[in-house]
Scaffold this motif. Sequence first.
Motif, short mmCIF file in Angstrom:
data_model
loop_
_atom_site.label_atom_id
_atom_site.label_comp_id
_atom_site.label_asym_id
_atom_site.label_seq_id
_atom_site.Cartn_x
_atom_site.Cartn_y
_atom_site.Cartn_z
N LEU A 141 -1.78 0.88 3.86
CA LEU A 141 -1.72 2.27 3.41
C LEU A 141 -1.21 2.28 1.98
N VAL A 142 -1.96 2.89 1.07
CA VAL A 142 -1.58 2.98 -0.34
C VAL A 142 -1.03 4.37 -0.61
N ALA A 143 0.18 4.43 -1.16
CA ALA A 143 0.81 5.71 -1.47
C ALA A 143 0.11 6.37 -2.66
N VAL A 144 -0.28 7.62 -2.49
CA VAL A 144 -0.97 8.35 -3.56
C VAL A 144 -0.18 9.55 -4.05
N GLY A 145 0.97 9.83 -3.43
CA GLY A 145 1.78 10.95 -3.88
C GLY A 145 2.81 11.35 -2.85
N GLY A 146 3.54 12.40 -3.17
CA GLY A 146 4.56 12.89 -2.25
C GLY A 146 5.78 13.38 -2.99
N GLY A 147 6.78 13.79 -2.25
CA GLY A 147 8.00 14.27 -2.85
C GLY A 147 8.85 15.03 -1.86
N ALA A 148 9.91 15.63 -2.38
CA ALA A 148 10.81 16.41 -1.53
C ALA A 148 10.11 17.66 -1.04
N VAL A 178 -0.22 11.06 6.39
CA VAL A 178 0.96 11.76 5.88
C VAL A 178 2.16 11.43 6.76
N PHE A 179 3.27 11.03 6.12
CA PHE A 179 4.53 10.83 6.82
C PHE A 179 5.49 11.93 6.37
N THR A 215 5.25 11.92 2.26
CA THR A 215 4.55 10.91 1.48
C THR A 215 3.11 10.87 1.95
N PHE A 216 2.19 10.87 0.98
CA PHE A 216 0.76 10.87 1.28
C PHE A 216 0.19 9.48 1.00
N TYR A 217 -0.55 8.97 1.97
CA TYR A 217 -1.14 7.64 1.86
C TYR A 217 -2.66 7.71 2.02
N TRP A 218 -3.32 6.74 1.41
CA TRP A 218 -4.74 6.51 1.63
C TRP A 218 -4.85 5.24 2.47
N ASP A 219 -5.50 5.35 3.62
CA ASP A 219 -5.74 4.19 4.48
C ASP A 219 -6.90 3.40 3.89
N THR A 220 -6.57 2.35 3.15
CA THR A 220 -7.60 1.58 2.46
C THR A 220 -8.35 0.62 3.37
N SER A 221 -7.86 0.45 4.61
CA SER A 221 -8.48 -0.51 5.52
C SER A 221 -9.66 0.08 6.28
N GLY A 222 -9.53 1.32 6.71
CA GLY A 222 -10.54 1.90 7.59
C GLY A 222 -10.26 1.47 9.02
N ALA A 223 -11.18 0.74 9.62
CA ALA A 223 -10.93 0.20 10.96
C ALA A 223 -9.71 -0.72 10.90
N PRO A 224 -8.90 -0.75 11.95
CA PRO A 224 -7.71 -1.61 11.94
C PRO A 224 -8.05 -3.05 11.60
N LEU A 225 -7.13 -3.73 10.92
CA LEU A 225 -7.38 -5.09 10.49
C LEU A 225 -7.48 -6.07 11.65
N VAL A 226 -7.06 -5.65 12.85
CA VAL A 226 -7.24 -6.53 14.01
C VAL A 226 -8.72 -6.72 14.34
#
Length: 414
Positions: free
Chosen positions: A61-68, A152-153, A160-171
């Motif tokens: 997951l790559v963080a692309v933004g976020g904040g308080a 989003v977490f 914090t906003f993330y982009w899931d760069t993997s797509g399907a799980p790496l398993v």
Amino acid sequence: MSNRLRAFAPCPRGLESCLGDELTAAGAAEIRVRPGGVAFTGDWPVLMRVHLTSRIATRVLVAVGGGALPHGKRRGEEGAALYRLARTVAWPKWVSPDARLRVDLTVTRAACTDAIPFLTLRVKDAICDALRAQCGRRPSVDKHDPTFRAVVFLDERGATFYWDTSGAPLVQRGFKSATTLAPLKENLAAGILQVIGWTPTLPLIDPMCGSGTFLLEAAMRAYAIPPGLFRVFAFEQWHGLDRQTWQQLRNTLRAETARHIAVLRTKHREPLLFAADADPRQIAAAQHNWQKLEAAVEASLPIVWQTAAAEALEPPSEVPPGYWVTNPPYGVRLAETEALAAWYPVLGDALKRRWAGWTAHFLTADSQFAKRIGLRPAAKWHLDNGPLRCVLLRYPIVAGSLKRNRVMSAEAEA
């Protein structure tokens, strides 16, 4: 540092330190081990290498933004604040209006745990509005087959906003297709091999191999086969991808794998791998997956197959002692539980009678296993197999252990 990205790689609980070692080897920096995963930083070549080579990460997951995020008194206020924060993210940098969008929200913020669908919708609206404002079009929404997944977490401090760069799980390694009723996750199997200290110089047998996951992961490790080499990732559709660097890395790793296989074969140093199962259907599934791996690397990889119950197996002839590693069945219904309770000591006696010098490892979610097998564990590790809390047990099998255990049992009964 301007091109360095913040990222988080989740993994099975109990394997975080192993994943940290992998990320370090891939060139990642600022490694921070967290429960359930590892945070790190790296540029795009590092992220590419992590996707191709990590055996333990579930995804990246790559963080692309976020904040308080201020606390609102009403649900609408929380949603409006989350929308405004999401609009501060430069979404058009990461996602195209041609994408199929999915948003997933994980919430630990007490006031918002019952508002996940509403808050998820507000983030989706923010992404779509940002793309419409800059590109004139908005992406479609597809929960089942997305090409861009935003994660989003949301906690008490903010989001914090993330982009899931993997797509399907790496398993999903990209070649395995046959599964069993209770499949073992590939990254958990790979992590277990690292935890127990298995090296390709040690013979390895899985006496209840199922679809062959332990042995497939062992082969990929022994032959230096990158687990992500045969699949695609979500970031490959990103318009900002350096495709030349990506293709060069894939080609380099593929060539390195071919050379490694050739060297092991020439020097007769291929791993000694043995697969067994009492169910011929399981053996067939494992053989199918093994053939898929051989086709992917365009090489024949030796392994010995046997259809037999674990308690009936004999050590391979002319082979030095090595490791057992397996995920034995556990009972769901009462009849199954009772049958397993009677079988565990039979399995333990078989190990003590025939496998002196070997070291057995069992991953189990059954609390009765360690009590029933009649062996004393030398080590244990607590790991998660999906939603199951499991324990990995190590049993060195020594000559004369059968007699000693019977004496100990008689003393205990007296």
